[in-house]
Design a protein around this motif. Structure first.
Motif, PDB file in Angstrom:
ATOM      1  N   ARG A  40       0.864  -1.182   0.000  1.00 16.13           N
ATOM      2  CA  ARG A  40       0.000   0.000   0.000  1.00 16.13           C
ATOM      3  C   ARG A  40       0.899   1.229   0.000  1.00 16.13           C
ATOM      4  O   ARG A  40       1.243   1.740   1.067  1.00 16.13           O
TER       5      ARG A  40
ATOM      6  N   HIS B 113       0.411   3.970  -2.517  1.00 13.69           N
ATOM      7  CA  HIS B 113      -0.108   4.968  -3.454  1.00 13.69           C
ATOM      8  C   HIS B 113       0.181   6.353  -2.880  1.00 13.69           C
ATOM      9  O   HIS B 113      -0.070   6.606  -1.706  1.00 13.69           O
TER      10      HIS B 113
ATOM     11  N   LYS C  26      -4.669   2.419  -0.220  1.00 11.00           N
ATOM     12  CA  LYS C  26      -4.938   1.784  -1.520  1.00 11.00           C
ATOM     13  C   LYS C  26      -3.918   0.679  -1.787  1.00 11.00           C
ATOM     14  O   LYS C  26      -2.720   0.884  -1.662  1.00 11.00           O
TER      15      LYS C  26
ATOM     16  N   THR D 104      -1.554  -1.296  -3.897  1.00  8.69           N
ATOM     17  CA  THR D 104      -0.827  -1.020  -5.144  1.00  8.69           C
ATOM     18  C   THR D 104      -0.023  -2.223  -5.625  1.00  8.69           C
ATOM     19  O   THR D 104       0.623  -2.152  -6.666  1.00  8.69           O
TER      20      THR D 104
ATOM     21  N   THR E  85      -1.241  -0.642 -11.497  1.00  6.33           N
ATOM     22  CA  THR E  85      -1.125   0.737 -11.977  1.00  6.33           C
ATOM     23  C   THR E  85      -2.522   1.328 -12.070  1.00  6.33           C
ATOM     24  O   THR E  85      -3.422   0.719 -12.656  1.00  6.33           O
ATOM     25  N   TYR E  86      -2.682   2.503 -11.498  1.00 10.13           N
ATOM     26  CA  TYR E  86      -3.971   3.184 -11.481  1.00 10.13           C
ATOM     27  C   TYR E  86      -3.900   4.465 -12.291  1.00 10.13           C
ATOM     28  O   TYR E  86      -2.882   5.144 -12.338  1.00 10.13           O
TER      29      TYR E  86
ATOM     30  N   TRP F 177      -7.513   6.978 -10.337  1.00  9.45           N
ATOM     31  CA  TRP F 177      -7.882   5.874  -9.468  1.00  9.45           C
ATOM     32  C   TRP F 177      -8.296   4.581 -10.151  1.00  9.45           C
ATOM     33  O   TRP F 177      -8.275   3.530  -9.525  1.00  9.45           O
TER      34      TRP F 177
END
Length: 139
Positions: A42, A44, A50, A52, A69-70, A95
């Motif tokens: 996590r 991000h 979030k 990741t 990947t966001y 997001w």
């Protein structure tokens, strides 16, 4: 906001990755066969909660390293009605899950396989499939 469900995609993604790795492993003694220990990442920059990525550790010493990947700057992948004034612009640009990178490592640290999985969305923003690219390992 458009898609809180993205946070929960990591679990079916992990299952799909595990199933694909087990299906494609050529070894008679599959080092990815047992249930792994999973460490969620996590990191991000905009949301420390979030997910990741994930690291999946196996008793055999093998490991899968998964990165999520966001967001995207490619507006052609956004739904047709979404522009910078749309309320969901931030979701699609920052997001929404857009790709997954998976690398498998042997117990000696050598890469045994690597994949790039791109999520494909239609003009309404609905997930329609994936585009999987196997990255050839170095010889």
């Amino acid at each position: 906001m458009a898609g809180i469900a993205n946070d929960y995609l990591i679990y079916p993604i992990l299952d799909l990755i595990r199933d694909e790795v087990q299906r494609t492993t050529m070894s008679p003694a599959d080092p990815f066969a047992e249930e792994p220990s999973v460490r969620l990442i996590r990191d991000h920059p905009l949301d420390p909660e979030k997910v990741t990525g994930a690291k999946m550790f196996y008793e055999s010493g093998y490991m899968l390293d998964i990165s999520l990947t966001y967001g995207s700057t490619n507006t052609s992948t956004f739904p047709l009605e979404v522009d910078q004034q749309h309320p969901d612009w931030e979701y699609y640009s920052l997001w929404r899950l857009t790709s997954i990178t998976v690398a498998g490592y042997a117990s000696d640290g050598k890469v045994v396989g690597s994949y790039m999985i791109r999520l494909l969305y239609d003009t309404r923003g609905l997930l329609t499939g994936t585009d999987v690219l196997r990255v050839e390992k170095e010889r």
